[in-house]
Design an enzyme around this catalytic site. Structure first.
Site, PDB file in Angstrom:
ATOM      1  CG  HIS A 149      -6.292  -3.593  -7.421  1.00  0.00           C
ATOM      2  ND1 HIS A 149      -6.066  -3.746  -8.767  1.00  0.00           N
ATOM      3  CD2 HIS A 149      -7.142  -4.592  -7.057  1.00  0.00           C
ATOM      4  CE1 HIS A 149      -6.760  -4.790  -9.216  1.00  0.00           C
ATOM      5  NE2 HIS A 149      -7.416  -5.319  -8.203  1.00  0.00           N
TER       6      HIS A 149
ATOM      7  CB  SER B 198     -14.436  -0.828   5.631  1.00  0.00           C
ATOM      8  OG  SER B 198     -14.336  -1.991   4.853  1.00  0.00           O
TER       9      SER B 198
END
Length: 479
Positions: free
Chosen positions: A195, A398
């Site tokens: 991120h 995921s």
């Protein structure tokens, strides 16, 4: 004062430009009313210079603030005007929520029972575990939430320290700051798909940062990590480990990373690991095959967002670290009658109550059910995309489905898709139903039939998602 005496409170500048106590009396009627500053108008051509390249310029659609008329209290025109603005805004929120797929926010929540608390300015300033002199706080809820996450990540109550943050970014900023304070000369290692807040932390703290390559899945490449660790064996290592990358939802193999550190000669007292679990940090404990995030392993901190998988009307998060580490960062503040160990000073006291409310209502079994639903629906979306001849990828652990970027930016904005380069993604959250996915799929397939005609073909995104997942003209013929 008694007897109607007026208080001497005013100050005036003397000839030397310094303030001195005024010997006269303060008369409210003596205050001169200044005219309101004029609105700065711009020529349309000048406004173009402020346009934002990445998105729409909100300045062109903002709700300006206007002064009430003298008789507004009697007519109620101002209240009616504001009520109209809010009603239209609520309608817009409902429509935008209906077409939300690209960002990891669980929009399925109902906190109506907590409306009674919105009249209070609840502020948890200072340390969650040390009550300050400000009495309107929610520390009892905050510590209850922290204890819940401490059990989830397997650390004893007397061995951890943590707090409820304002967002996932603050959790990363705090975790990496603790690592920097433990190892002032340490090097920060983070995969290229980490991120952006991780690299922001490196800039803010003036840390040396080494970017590590990733596999096609988005997971950190431990072979490249090994090379870069060996090149800097003389300095401690501070690592950011992703429990779900931003774009592809990849989960770094924590055990493999620890093994790589040990094989490179880094003892446990020479590295610090922060786990960025913004979204999947709360999902992975309920997935059997997932690498386990636990303080029984040599990690230093874990952070997770509260407004993502849990679902909350305001951004918030949870940061947990080891008690032994926080002492190097904290200091006592007499003004607060508490300890300063957080990034922010004032902290939203409502957020802990919202998290406490949902954790109590759902519990471990409720979250396990939500995780199963998300993973099942994500596989459904990936399969349907590929059946329609659309390139798509889904990592095993995921709920983030990656596919080819739509050619039409209006379609992208309509469904609020997050894009990077040639790819976009849908994050399947608990509020995303099969019906919503079918609606999205039908629109996408219809639009694609107009985007790709004649010599215009879908892009090849094998470099981003692998040949097996790419359905471009070249790779589709090989299937």
């Amino acid at each position: 004062m008694a007897g109607g005496a007026e208080i001497e409170v005013a100050a005036s500048p003397n000839l030397n430009g310094k303030a001195e106590i005024c010997n006269g009396y303060f008369h409210p009627t003596a205050i001169q009313l200044e005219p309101l500053p004029p609105v700065v108008s711009e020529h349309p051509a000048e406004r173009k210079d402020r346009e934002i390249v990445l998105g729409r310029n909100v300045h062109t659609t903002c709700h300006s603030i206007t002064e009430p008329e003298v008789n507004d209290e009697q007519t109620g025109d101002k209240e009616a005007q504001m009520a109209g603005v809010l009603a239209r805004y609520r309608k817009n929120l409902m429509e935008r929520t209906k077409h939300h797929l690209g960002y990891p926010y669980n929009l399925d929540f109902d906190y109506g029972a907590l409306a009674q608390l919105q009249h209070f300015s609840i502020n948890n300033l200072g340390d969650p575990f040390i009550e300050s002199n400000y009495g309107v706080h929610s520390r009892q809820f905050e510590v209850g939430v922290l204890d819940w996450f401490a059990r989830l990540w397997e650390i004893e109550e007397n061995k951890y320290w943590g707090y409820i943050t304002n967002c996932g970014t603050e959790g990363n900023l705090h975790g990496i700051l603790v690592g920097r304070e433990v190892f002032p000369d340490g090097i920060l290692y983070a995969s290229r798909e980490s991120h952006y807040s991780v690299f922001k932390a490196a800039r803010m703290y003036r840390m040396e940062c080494v970017k590590v390559d990733t596999l096609i899945s988005g997971e950190i490449d431990c072979s490249d990590l090994r090379v870069k660790l060996l090149a800097n064996k003389d300095k401690p290592a501070i690592l950011n480990i992703n429990i779900g990358t931003t774009v592809k939802g990849a989960v770094d193999d924590l055990d493999h990373v620890i093994q790589t550190l040990e094989e490179c000669g880094f003892s446990h007292d020479r590295f610090y690991i922060h786990c960025d679990g913004a979204l999947f940090g709360l999902m992975m404990p309920f997935v059997k095959r997932a690498p386990k995030v636990s303080f029984k392993k040599p990690i230093g901190s874990v952070s997770v967002s509260g407004h993502k998988f849990v679902g909350c009307p305001m951004p918030c998060g949870v940061q947990i670290t080891r008690m032994e580490h926080i002492n190097v960062l904290s200091s006592n503040v007499e003004y607060l009658a508490s300890r300063d160990a957080t990034i922010m000073g004032s902290r939203n006291g409502h957020a802990p109550i919202f998290l406490w409310y949902t954790l109590n209502r759902k519990g471990y079994k409720g979250f396990q059910k939500d995780v199963q639903k998300c993973l099942r629906n994500a596989h459904y979306l990936k399969d349907r995309l590929q059946e329609a001849g659309i390139s798509a990828m889904l990592n095993e652990l995921s709920s983030t489905v990656v596919f080819e970027r739509p050619r039409d930016e209006e379609f992208t904005r309509r469904w609020q898709l997050a894009c990077q380069g040639n790819i976009a993604h849908v994050v399947v959250m608990p509020n995303v139903t099969i019906e919503k996915l079918d609606f999205f799929l039908s629109e996408l397939v219809e639009k694609r039939s107009t985007w790709y005609q004649g010599h215009v073909q879908p892009p090849c995104i094998a470099a981003e998602i692998g040949k097996d997942n790419c359905y471009c003209a070249e790779h589709k013929s090989n299937k």
